[in-house]
Design a protein around this motif. Structure first.
Motif, PDB file in Angstrom:
ATOM      1  N   ALA A   1      41.643  46.742  41.350  1.00  0.00           N
ATOM      2  CA  ALA A   1      42.969  46.341  40.919  1.00  0.00           C
ATOM      3  C   ALA A   1      42.907  45.643  39.569  1.00  0.00           C
ATOM      4  N   PRO A   2      43.969  45.742  38.769  1.00  0.00           N
ATOM      5  CA  PRO A   2      44.014  45.016  37.500  1.00  0.00           C
ATOM      6  C   PRO A   2      43.933  43.502  37.712  1.00  0.00           C
ATOM      7  N   ARG A   3      43.633  42.807  36.634  1.00  0.00           N
ATOM      8  CA  ARG A   3      43.439  41.359  36.694  1.00  0.00           C
ATOM      9  C   ARG A   3      44.766  40.602  36.679  1.00  0.00           C
TER      10      ARG A   3
ATOM     11  N   VAL B   1      34.540  34.994  44.117  1.00  0.00           N
ATOM     12  CA  VAL B   1      33.087  35.045  44.276  1.00  0.00           C
ATOM     13  C   VAL B   1      32.502  34.543  42.961  1.00  0.00           C
ATOM     14  N   PRO B   2      31.907  33.353  42.935  1.00  0.00           N
ATOM     15  CA  PRO B   2      31.420  32.780  41.677  1.00  0.00           C
ATOM     16  C   PRO B   2      30.447  33.706  40.965  1.00  0.00           C
ATOM     17  N   THR B   3      30.590  33.792  39.649  1.00  0.00           N
ATOM     18  CA  THR B   3      29.721  34.626  38.830  1.00  0.00           C
ATOM     19  C   THR B   3      29.125  33.782  37.702  1.00  0.00           C
ATOM     20  N   ILE B   4      27.929  34.160  37.276  1.00  0.00           N
ATOM     21  CA  ILE B   4      27.253  33.440  36.195  1.00  0.00           C
ATOM     22  C   ILE B   4      27.555  34.143  34.875  1.00  0.00           C
ATOM     23  N   LEU B   5      28.169  33.416  33.946  1.00  0.00           N
ATOM     24  CA  LEU B   5      28.494  33.973  32.637  1.00  0.00           C
ATOM     25  C   LEU B   5      27.223  34.127  31.805  1.00  0.00           C
ATOM     26  N   PHE B   6      26.410  33.103  31.724  1.00  0.00           N
ATOM     27  CA  PHE B   6      25.090  33.168  31.105  1.00  0.00           C
ATOM     28  C   PHE B   6      24.267  32.016  31.648  1.00  0.00           C
TER      29      PHE B   6
ATOM     30  N   THR C   1      51.040  46.340  44.307  1.00  0.00           N
ATOM     31  CA  THR C   1      51.307  45.130  43.536  1.00  0.00           C
ATOM     32  C   THR C   1      50.120  44.190  43.612  1.00  0.00           C
ATOM     33  N   VAL C   2      49.832  43.571  42.483  1.00  0.00           N
ATOM     34  CA  VAL C   2      48.779  42.558  42.390  1.00  0.00           C
ATOM     35  C   VAL C   2      49.459  41.193  42.462  1.00  0.00           C
ATOM     36  N   ALA C   3      49.093  40.406  43.451  1.00  0.00           N
ATOM     37  CA  ALA C   3      49.745  39.103  43.674  1.00  0.00           C
ATOM     38  C   ALA C   3      48.698  38.003  43.738  1.00  0.00           C
ATOM     39  N   ILE C   4      49.063  36.829  43.240  1.00  0.00           N
ATOM     40  CA  ILE C   4      48.142  35.695  43.272  1.00  0.00           C
ATOM     41  C   ILE C   4      48.125  35.080  44.662  1.00  0.00           C
ATOM     42  N   ASP C   5      47.054  34.361  44.950  1.00  0.00           N
ATOM     43  CA  ASP C   5      46.906  33.676  46.224  1.00  0.00           C
ATOM     44  C   ASP C   5      47.941  32.572  46.359  1.00  0.00           C
ATOM     45  N   THR C   6      48.377  32.314  47.603  1.00  0.00           N
ATOM     46  CA  THR C   6      49.378  31.272  47.833  1.00  0.00           C
ATOM     47  C   THR C   6      48.911  29.916  47.317  1.00  0.00           C
ATOM     48  N   GLU C   7      47.610  29.632  47.416  1.00  0.00           N
ATOM     49  CA  GLU C   7      47.072  28.354  46.934  1.00  0.00           C
ATOM     50  C   GLU C   7      47.282  28.191  45.439  1.00  0.00           C
ATOM     51  N   GLU C   8      47.402  29.294  44.722  1.00  0.00           N
ATOM     52  CA  GLU C   8      47.565  29.228  43.270  1.00  0.00           C
ATOM     53  C   GLU C   8      49.015  29.033  42.855  1.00  0.00           C
ATOM     54  N   LYS C   9      49.915  28.839  43.805  1.00  0.00           N
ATOM     55  CA  LYS C   9      51.322  28.605  43.478  1.00  0.00           C
ATOM     56  C   LYS C   9      51.666  27.120  43.430  1.00  0.00           C
TER      57      LYS C   9
ATOM     58  N   VAL D   1      47.492  43.611  46.842  1.00  0.00           N
ATOM     59  CA  VAL D   1      46.089  43.315  46.584  1.00  0.00           C
ATOM     60  C   VAL D   1      45.989  42.073  45.714  1.00  0.00           C
ATOM     61  N   LYS D   2      44.813  41.484  45.719  1.00  0.00           N
ATOM     62  CA  LYS D   2      44.547  40.323  44.875  1.00  0.00           C
ATOM     63  C   LYS D   2      44.033  40.797  43.513  1.00  0.00           C
ATOM     64  N   PRO D   3      44.101  39.946  42.499  1.00  0.00           N
ATOM     65  CA  PRO D   3      43.592  40.341  41.188  1.00  0.00           C
ATOM     66  C   PRO D   3      42.131  40.780  41.243  1.00  0.00           C
ATOM     67  N   SER D   4      41.842  41.929  40.641  1.00  0.00           N
ATOM     68  CA  SER D   4      40.490  42.505  40.542  1.00  0.00           C
ATOM     69  C   SER D   4      39.895  42.872  41.892  1.00  0.00           C
ATOM     70  N   GLU D   5      40.703  42.953  42.939  1.00  0.00           N
ATOM     71  CA  GLU D   5      40.191  43.314  44.271  1.00  0.00           C
ATOM     72  C   GLU D   5      39.932  44.815  44.345  1.00  0.00           C
ATOM     73  N   LYS D   6      38.895  45.212  45.083  1.00  0.00           N
ATOM     74  CA  LYS D   6      38.596  46.619  45.304  1.00  0.00           C
ATOM     75  C   LYS D   6      39.436  47.129  46.473  1.00  0.00           C
ATOM     76  N   LEU D   7      40.141  48.243  46.228  1.00  0.00           N
ATOM     77  CA  LEU D   7      41.061  48.795  47.216  1.00  0.00           C
ATOM     78  C   LEU D   7      40.611  50.199  47.608  1.00  0.00           C
ATOM     79  N   PRO D   8      40.287  50.438  48.920  1.00  0.00           N
ATOM     80  CA  PRO D   8      39.887  51.789  49.346  1.00  0.00           C
ATOM     81  C   PRO D   8      41.036  52.782  49.165  1.00  0.00           C
ATOM     82  N   VAL D   9      40.734  53.918  48.575  1.00  0.00           N
ATOM     83  CA  VAL D   9      41.745  54.931  48.291  1.00  0.00           C
ATOM     84  C   VAL D   9      41.124  56.311  48.468  1.00  0.00           C
TER      85      VAL D   9
END
Length: 602
Positions: A519-521, A139-144, A542-550, A480-488
Motif C-alpha cells: 500500500a502507498p505511504r 516494525v522498527p528499521t535501522i536507517l544506518f 483506502t489507506v488509513a492511519i491507526d486510531t492511536e495516531e488521531k 489497509v495501513k500505510p505501506s502494509e502488504k495486501l494479498p491480491v
C-alpha cells in the motif's frame, strides 16, 4: 579552562633558556674599519642600556617565545567544559508516525522537521563517536549504523520522510538497547509522546534521553466511519472526537467523486467523542467523510467507507443445473435467482452459474460454468472416460478440498488457452480458472452427475472457495495501513498494473508476478488498475492511519539513567582545544619564517 596534564607547565623553563640564548649569543662579526671614533660613543650608549630593553628590537625572539608557549600549553591538553555526549556509540530513535506531521504554530513547521533539526544539532556535538539511527515504525528499521561521517549522517536523515504508521517507539528503544549491549554510549529518542513507564529499564545499560517534540493540543478528528444498507435505505455512522479544551463546531460533508451527497454540522464539547448518524445516502461505490475544520493536523480530517464490502453476492443460476449444486448454493446466499435466460441488465454484485452453455451465451460477469459446450473461444470434444489418475495443482480453490477422494467417471476434453488448469487427468483438463474478457471465470469440464462429488463434504467447500474467487475481482480491497502488504490475486491475462490516487495520478507500478501489493505511504483513497487486452478492471482500497495516531497531545522530555546492576561506565569526554593551539603555533611559525627571510625588526 581546565587542564588534563598540567605537569607540562614545568616546560616553561625553556622560555628562560631561549631568552638567555639571545642575551649571550654572538652579536658581532670582526671587520677592518678605518676608524673607531664614531663607534665608541654608540658602544657606550648600548652598554648603558638596561638588559630588558636590549630585547625590544628582537621580533624573531618574541615570535619564537610565543610558538614555544603555545606548544607547552597544548601539551597540558586544556579543555573548555565536558562533551554533552558520553560514550563511544550514540543511538538515535526517530518517531516517523502520522502524528509527527502536526504543524507547530510556534515554529511554522511539522514536528518531524523539528525533530530532524534537533538531530542535526546533536550530530554537530559528536566527538568522533559512532552514530546509529533507528526509525520507529510499526516494525522498527535501522536507517544506518556505526556511521562516523557527519555529512553522510545529515544526508541520510534529510532523506527520511514520515511513514504515517503507528510509531512503535518501545520496540525501537529495545532495539537500541541491543545495539549498545556491552558498549558505552547513549540512546536519544525524538518523539511527540513517550511515557516514562513505557521504557523497559530492566536491561537498560546506558543513559536514555527522551526529547519531546511539539506542544499543540488543539485538534478535531474523525475517528470511525461506516455505511450499511437497510430496508429503509443506506445509512452511515460517523464518530468525531474533540481533543481541544474548548467546544468546537464540526462541519462535515459526505462526498463521492467530488459530488457532495450530504452535509451537516455539530457542536462537539471539549474531550468528547460523539457519534453522528447519517441517513438517506444514495448508492455509491464509496463514501468520503470530510471534516471542514482548519487545524494543524490534516490527515485525520478525512475518512472513507465502502458499501457492502462484506455483503453476500447475488447468485444467478441460468438454465437447468444439477440439483445437488443448486441445493448447496442455497447455503451461501439468501439471494438466489434462477431464470431460463440471461437478463440484459447487469449487476455489480452477482455471480452466474451455468451448465452446458457455449461461450457466446456466457454472461459478462463472474461465472462458474459446468460441462461447457463447443463455441468460438473454447473447443470441446466428446465426453471421454478418465483413464489416468487426477493431477492436482495447489490452488486456493482446493483449500480443504481433497480431490483424490472424488470419483470422476467422464469429462469433456476442452482447450481454452486463456485459463489455467488446476485439475487434470493425464493431458485432459478437468477444472480451469482465470479471466475471460476481464471477468473471473471457473470452468468445470465434467457434469456433476458423472461424479460422486456431492456425496463428499468437500463439494460445498469447493463452491465456497469458488464464490470467494469470483467475487474478489469486484470486491473492494478494503482498509489497509500505510505501506502494509495486501494479498491480491491478479488477472492471469493482465499486462500492466498500477495504483492511482483519488485524482487518478499514478502512484506506483504493480508487480503482477507477486501475490501481494504494498500500500502507498500517504493516507487516502486508491485504485488498483489492471489492464488486459481490450479491458481494464479497477479495485478500490483506502489507506488509513491507526486510531492511536488521531491523538496529538504530547509528553514531556525526561532522562532515564542506566540500571545500576547493568550500567556501563560512559566517561564524559572533555572538549579539548589543544589542536587549535597547535594550528595557531604553526601559523605563527610561518610568520616567523617570513620575518627572518625579510630581516624585519622592530
Amino acid at each position: 579552562m581546565n587542564f588534563i596534564t598540567p605537569i607540562f607547565f614545568l616546560l616553561t623553563v625553556f622560555l628562560l633558556a631561549v631568552i638567555l640564548f639571545y642575551l649571550f649569543r654572538k652579536q658581532y662579526d670582526r671587520q677592518v674599519i678605518p676608524s673607531t671614533l664614531l663607534w665608541q660613543q654608540v658602544m657606550q650608549e648600548w652598554q648603558a642600556t638596561k638588559w630588558w630593553k636590549k630585547l625590544q628590537n628582537h621580533l624573531l625572539l618574541y615570535l619564537q617565545l610565543f610558538i614555544l608557549l603555545l606548544l607547552i600549553v597544548a601539551l597540558t591538553r586544556p579543555f573548555l567544559g565536558m562533551n554533552v555526549l558520553s560514550g563511544e556509540h550514540i543511538v538515535i530513535v526517530l518517531d516517523t508516525s502520522a502524528s509527527m506531521t502536526v504543524v507547530e504554530e510556534a515554529d511554522e513547521t511539522t514536528r518531524f522537521t523539528i525533530a530532524k533539526g534537533e538531530m542535526e544539532e546533536l550530530i554537530d556535538q559528536l566527538d568522533q563517536q559512532m552514530l546509529t539511527v533507528i526509525l520507529a515504525e510499526e516494525v522498527p528499521t535501522i536507517l544506518f549504523s556505526n556511521e562516523t561521517d557527519p555529512n553522510v549522517m545529515k544526508s541520510k536523515i534529510n532523506e527520511v520522510t514520515p511513514s504515517y504508521q503507528h510509531g512503535n517507539v518501545e520496540k525501537a528503544i529495545d532495539l537500541g538497547i541491543q545495539i549498545l549491549s556491552g558498549t558505552s554510549g547513549e540512546i536519544h529518542v525524538y518523539s511527540d509522546l513517550v511515557r516514562k513507564e513505557q521504557v523497559n529499564t530492566n536491561y537498560l545499560q546506558n543513559k536514555l534521553v527522551v526529547h519531546s517534540i511539539g506542544t499543540s493540543k488543539e485538534n478535531l478528528s474523525l475517528h470511525t466511519f461506516g455505511v450499511s444498507q437497510h430496508t429503509d435505505g443506506i445509512n452511515g455512522l460517523l464518530t468525531v472526537y474533540n481533543e481541544s479544551e474548548e467546544e468546537q463546531l464540526a462541519r462535515i460533508t459526505i462526498e463521492c467523486d467530488g459530488q457532495v451527497l450530504t452535509s451537516f454540522q455539530e457542536l462537539i464539547g471539549p474531550g468528547k467523542l460523539v457519534q453522528l448518524p447519517i441517513s438517506d445516502l444514495p448508492v455509491k461505490p464509496y463514501y468520503k467523510a470530510v471534516l471542514n475544520y482548519e487545524d494543524n493536523y490534516v490527515v485525520d480530517n478525512t475518512l472513507f467507507a465502502f458499501l457492502g464490502e462484506n455483503t453476500s453476492p447475488t447468485i444467478h443460476v441460468v438454465g437447468e443445473i444439477n440439483s445437488f449444486t443448486a441445493r448447496a448454493l442455497n447455503y451461501f446466499t439468501t439471494d438466489l435467482i434462477q431464470s431460463d435466460n440471461l437478463s440484459n441488465e447487469t449487476d455489480e454484485n452477482v455471480i452466474y452459474i451455468l451448465e452446458d452453455a457455449p461461450d457466446n451465451e456466457w454472461p459478462n460477469g463472474p461465472a462458474l460454468i459446468f460441462s461447457p459446450t463447443d463455441g468460438e473461444s473454447i473447443h470441446i470434444k466428446d465426453k471421454e472416460n478418465l483413464q489416468d489418475p487426477v493431477q492436482i495443482i495447489e490452488d486456493t480453490l482446493f483449500q480443504y478440498v481433497d480431490m483424490e477422494q472424488v470419483y470422476i467417471q467422464s469429462s469433456k476434453p476442452y482447450v481454452m488457452r486463456e485459463l489455467e488448469t488446476i485439475l487434470a487427468s493425464g493431458e485432459m483438463p478437468l477444472i480451469s480458472k482465470g479471466y475471460y474478457k476481464g471477468n473471473p471465470i471457473i470452468l468445470v469440464g465434467f457434469n456433476i452427475s458423472d461424479t460422486d462429488w456431492p456425496l463428499h463434504s468437500s463439494f460445498p467447500i469447493f463452491l465456497y472457495n469458488a464464490i470467494n474467487f469470483l467475487t474478489e475481482k469486484q470486491q473492494f480491497l478494503g482498509y489497509v495501513k500505510p505501506s502494509e502488504k495486501l494479498p491480491v490475486s491478479h488477472d492471469s491475462q493482465a499486462t500492466n498494473g498500477v495504483i492511482v490516487n483519488e485524482t487518478d495520478q499514478e502512484v506506483m507500478n504493480v508487480n503482477l508476478d507477486e501475490s501481494f501489493i504494498q500500500a502507498p505511504r500517504i493516507p487516502g483513497l486508491y485504485k488498483l488498475i489492471e489492464e488486459t487486452e481490450g479491458s481494464k478492471s479497477e479495485r478500490l482500497f483506502t489507506v488509513a492511519i491507526d486510531t492511536e495516531e488521531k491523538y496529538i497531545h504530547t509528553g514531556t522530555s525526561f532522562i532515564v539513567e542506566a540500571n545500576e546492576e547493568n550500567a556501563i561506565n560512559s566517561e564524559e569526554k572533555p572538549n579539548e582545544i589543544w589542536h587549535w593551539l597547535v594550528l595557531v603555533a604553526f601559523v605563527v611559525l610561518l610568520i616567523e619564517w617570513e620575518v627572518y627571510r625579510r630581516g624585519i625588526t622592530i
